[in-house]
Design an enzyme around this catalytic site. Structure first.
Site, mmCIF file in Angstrom:
data_model
loop_
_atom_site.group_PDB
_atom_site.id
_atom_site.type_symbol
_atom_site.label_atom_id
_atom_site.label_comp_id
_atom_site.label_asym_id
_atom_site.label_seq_id
_atom_site.Cartn_x
_atom_site.Cartn_y
_atom_site.Cartn_z
ATOM 1 N N HIS A 61 0.841 -1.200 0.000
ATOM 2 C CA HIS A 61 0.000 0.000 0.000
ATOM 3 C C HIS A 61 0.881 1.258 0.000
ATOM 4 O O HIS A 61 0.663 2.178 -0.802
ATOM 5 C CB HIS A 61 -0.897 -0.045 1.242
ATOM 6 C CG HIS A 61 -1.759 1.160 1.459
ATOM 7 N ND1 HIS A 61 -3.100 1.188 1.128
ATOM 8 C CD2 HIS A 61 -1.490 2.379 1.994
ATOM 9 C CE1 HIS A 61 -3.609 2.377 1.446
ATOM 10 N NE2 HIS A 61 -2.652 3.123 1.982
ATOM 11 N N GLU A 62 1.891 1.294 0.835
ATOM 12 C CA GLU A 62 2.748 2.478 0.915
ATOM 13 C C GLU A 62 3.595 2.646 -0.347
ATOM 14 O O GLU A 62 3.821 3.756 -0.820
ATOM 15 C CB GLU A 62 3.641 2.416 2.158
ATOM 16 C CG GLU A 62 2.898 2.301 3.485
ATOM 17 C CD GLU A 62 1.809 3.356 3.691
ATOM 18 O OE1 GLU A 62 1.902 4.448 3.088
ATOM 19 O OE2 GLU A 62 0.846 3.074 4.430
ATOM 20 N N HIS A 95 1.487 4.245 -2.881
ATOM 21 C CA HIS A 95 1.478 5.698 -2.650
ATOM 22 C C HIS A 95 2.728 6.315 -3.279
ATOM 23 O O HIS A 95 2.654 7.290 -4.022
ATOM 24 C CB HIS A 95 1.511 6.008 -1.146
ATOM 25 C CG HIS A 95 0.166 6.011 -0.467
ATOM 26 N ND1 HIS A 95 -0.982 6.498 -1.058
ATOM 27 C CD2 HIS A 95 -0.211 5.628 0.789
ATOM 28 C CE1 HIS A 95 -1.997 6.396 -0.204
ATOM 29 N NE2 HIS A 95 -1.562 5.858 0.922
ATOM 30 N N HIS A 154 -5.507 7.273 -2.243
ATOM 31 C CA HIS A 154 -6.461 6.277 -1.762
ATOM 32 C C HIS A 154 -7.653 6.166 -2.715
ATOM 33 O O HIS A 154 -8.172 7.181 -3.180
ATOM 34 C CB HIS A 154 -6.973 6.671 -0.364
ATOM 35 C CG HIS A 154 -5.943 6.525 0.693
ATOM 36 N ND1 HIS A 154 -5.659 7.499 1.616
ATOM 37 C CD2 HIS A 154 -5.102 5.486 0.970
ATOM 38 C CE1 HIS A 154 -4.692 7.073 2.418
ATOM 39 N NE2 HIS A 154 -4.342 5.865 2.051
ATOM 40 N N HIS A 172 5.017 -32.374 8.046
ATOM 41 C CA HIS A 172 5.976 -31.685 8.923
ATOM 42 C C HIS A 172 5.243 -30.799 9.929
ATOM 43 O O HIS A 172 5.530 -30.842 11.141
ATOM 44 C CB HIS A 172 6.919 -30.859 8.036
ATOM 45 C CG HIS A 172 7.916 -30.008 8.754
ATOM 46 N ND1 HIS A 172 9.239 -30.362 8.899
ATOM 47 C CD2 HIS A 172 7.791 -28.801 9.363
ATOM 48 C CE1 HIS A 172 9.889 -29.409 9.562
ATOM 49 N NE2 HIS A 172 9.026 -28.440 9.851
ATOM 50 N N GLU A 173 4.274 -30.030 9.462
ATOM 51 C CA GLU A 173 3.554 -29.121 10.364
ATOM 52 C C GLU A 173 2.685 -29.896 11.348
ATOM 53 O O GLU A 173 2.550 -29.514 12.511
ATOM 54 C CB GLU A 173 2.714 -28.119 9.561
ATOM 55 C CG GLU A 173 3.502 -27.261 8.573
ATOM 56 C CD GLU A 173 4.702 -26.543 9.185
ATOM 57 O OE1 GLU A 173 4.692 -26.287 10.414
ATOM 58 O OE2 GLU A 173 5.670 -26.264 8.446
ATOM 59 N N HIS A 198 4.866 -31.031 14.066
ATOM 60 C CA HIS A 198 5.046 -29.924 15.021
ATOM 61 C C HIS A 198 3.852 -29.888 15.982
ATOM 62 O O HIS A 198 4.004 -29.822 17.201
ATOM 63 C CB HIS A 198 5.106 -28.578 14.289
ATOM 64 C CG HIS A 198 6.462 -28.189 13.778
ATOM 65 N ND1 HIS A 198 7.622 -28.408 14.470
ATOM 66 C CD2 HIS A 198 6.834 -27.536 12.639
ATOM 67 C CE1 HIS A 198 8.653 -27.930 13.775
ATOM 68 N NE2 HIS A 198 8.198 -27.398 12.660
ATOM 69 N N HIS A 208 12.183 -29.299 15.555
ATOM 70 C CA HIS A 208 13.039 -29.649 14.437
ATOM 71 C C HIS A 208 14.178 -30.559 14.889
ATOM 72 O O HIS A 208 14.802 -30.311 15.926
ATOM 73 C CB HIS A 208 13.625 -28.384 13.812
ATOM 74 C CG HIS A 208 12.610 -27.564 13.078
ATOM 75 N ND1 HIS A 208 12.476 -26.214 13.240
ATOM 76 C CD2 HIS A 208 11.671 -27.931 12.166
ATOM 77 C CE1 HIS A 208 11.498 -25.777 12.462
ATOM 78 N NE2 HIS A 208 10.983 -26.793 11.806
HETATM 79 ZN ZN LIG Z 1 9.183 -26.665 10.961
HETATM 80 ZN ZN LIG Z 2 -2.556 5.130 2.638
#
Ligand SMILES: [Zn+2]
Ligand SMILES: [Zn+2]
Length: 494
Positions: free
Chosen positions: A156-157, A160, A166, A393-394, A397, A403
């Site tokens: 967004h910036e 600009h 906007h 893998h997740e 976890h 890990h």
């Molecule tokens: Zn991981």
């Molecule tokens: Zn803005």
């Protein structure tokens, strides 16, 4: 066998998962109401800080009247190749800044490269909020990136800075939205004033990344902008819409005007391409890259600091789950990942009915998970690039596993090359306390990093002392991965 498991899982899906929405944003009952409201407001709308900090900036740098200049400036950059620097104190935000620039350059002819000696350039600097001048102002031009600014806020910036105002200040906006002046904070009415500007004949786009959200600068929690048509994403800061892309292309006379290209832009500087390739080939490393954004969006969860602290085993081997509506397209990847875990262990997964503790698979930029059972609705993040193996893998976890390369005895088996690790990511390589069950170190574990994960320079971050074929593989659970699940969940012999 796999089909049977999947069929069973699908059968268990009776109703849509109603309670799989985003995390809570509710305020703290013990804190003064208005303080909480301000805090929540600041965290959920970091961009509105662009105004809140404007005054300070105008004071600090007395020669710049940010607020009064903003809408007056309308300069297009003289080239589509924009030089930039990142100030030392903003270096920790490098990845968010780079990926924001990549989002802009990927679909347009505008590209970004590190400044050498150019006169006009962007400098990303630390700040309280997210802010930018509009257009090229000449010379060193700051873009303010506060701790809460997400990748989308930074896009967004940057827009600009490229010259865009906007969207809700378009002169024809009253046909599309109603501005409720009575709800706007005192002194902030000018943020809602119409501005002259080139619209390129593009339709008004309330979902634009340049449009305010419905409650931006609300004084009372009531809407400041209401769309006349139903709009799902007003104020979204996730991605550039087609319309956002078109206007950049038109302002900067990019040749291509077709649908969004998914390939990386050949005109983009090499290193941006490298970043993109890196992000796409190592989606799991996004678990860290997205942490900052996530901590911001859902201010009540400190994902990164919580992750290694939590170490809870689930109370049952039967784990309930839901899949959020926006992740439904990943259902087969998710189910087959769960099947890989349950096939060889006594841990099983079923659709949640009314259980208190459960996993919710949600859409994200990368793949990420908490470690262990955190209680309640527990998100597992599944981005578009996450493969079945990444999801396994997740899930591991979430079942409580850290890990493999963080085992306290790892130095006997691998060498961590700290000099090649990206700044700020060293903690991903720190040893952790954890139960090893007397199992041998397993560099081929699905929980082990690959040799170049979080490399800053393409050189290895981890080298195995013995030859290992599959370090960092995300194809399957090794025998050792299976054993540790069985041991942690007391499966006995199967
Ligand atoms: Zn991981
Ligand atoms: Zn803005």
């Amino acid at each position: 066998m796999l089909h049977l498991i999947l069929a069973a899982l699908l059968l268990a899906q009776s109703a849509k998962d109603v309670a799989s929405g985003p995390l809570r944003e509710d305020s703290d009952a013990t804190t003064e109401d208005w303080i909480t409201r301000v805090l929540n407001y600041m965290e959920s709308n970091p961009e509105t800080l662009e105004e809140l900090m404007t005054e300070d900036y105008a004071v600090t740098e007395g020669d710049i009247m940010l607020s009064s200049d903003r809408n007056a400036v309308d300069s297009v950059w003289p080239s589509t190749r924009i030089p930039f620097t990142i100030s030392p104190e903003s270096e920790s935000r490098t990845w968010s800044i780079l990926s924001a620039m990549a989002m802009v350059s990927r679909h347009t002819c505008v590209s970004f490269h590190r400044r050498t000696s150019e006169t006009n350039y962007l400098t990303f600097v630390m700040s309280k909020g997210c802010a930018s001048f509009v257009g090229c102002i000449g010379g060193e031009q700051p873009v303010f990136v506060g701790p809460q600014c997400t990748r989308g806020n930074i896009v967004h910036e940057i827009l600009h800075a490229l010259g865009f105002d906007h969207e809700h200040t378009r002169s024809d906006r009253d046909q599309y939205v109603t501005v409720l002046h009575r709800n706007i904070m005192e002194g902030k009415e000018r943020n809602f004033q119409k501005a002259k500007g080139q619209t390129f004949g593009l339709e008004y786009n309330a979902a634009s990344i340049m449009h305010y959200g419905g409650e931006f600068f609300s004084d009372n929690g009531l809407p400041t902008i209401v769309s006349k048509e139903e709009v799902m994403n007003m104020g979204q800061r996730k991605k550039m819409t087609d319309s956002d892309v078109q206007r950049v292309r038109l302002l900067y006379s990019c040749v291509a005007s077709g649908p969004l290209r998914e390939d990386s832009d050949a005109t983009t500087e090499d290193w941006i391409t490298r970043v993109l390739n890196y992000m796409e080939s190592n989606p799991e490393t996004l678990e860290e890259l997205m942490t900052e954004d996530y901590a911001v969006t859902e201010g009540d969860i400190m994902l990164s600091s919580d992750r290694n602290a939590v170490d809870s085993v689930w109370p049952s081997t039967r784990i309930p789950f839901t899949i959020s509506p926006e992740s439904e397209s990943r259902t087969w990847g998710i189910l087959s990942a769960m099947a890989m875990v349950s096939r060889h262990t006594c841990v099983s997964f079923h659709r949640r009915t009314s259980e208190t503790n459960y996993l919710t698979f949600v859409m994200s930029k990368g793949c990420a998970s908490f470690v262990g059972c955190i209680g309640g609705e527990q998100p597992v993040f599944v981005g578009p690039q996450c493969t079945r193996g990444n999801i396994v893998h997740e899930i591991l976890h979430a079942l409580g596993f850290d890990h493999e390369h963080t085992r306290s005895d790892r130095d006997q088996y691998v060498t961590v090359l700290h000099r090649n690790i990206m700044e700020g990511k060293e903690r991903n390589f720190q040893k952790a306390k954890g139960q090893t069950f007397g199992l041998e170190y397993n560099a081929a574990s699905i929980m082990h990093y690959g040799g170049e994960f979080f490399s800053d320079n393409g050189l290895p971050t981890i080298v195995s002392k013995e030859e290992v074929m599959n370090m960092g593989q995300r194809k399957k659970m090794t025998d050792s991965d299976v054993q540790r699940v069985r041991l942690l969940y007391s499966c006995g012999t199967l």
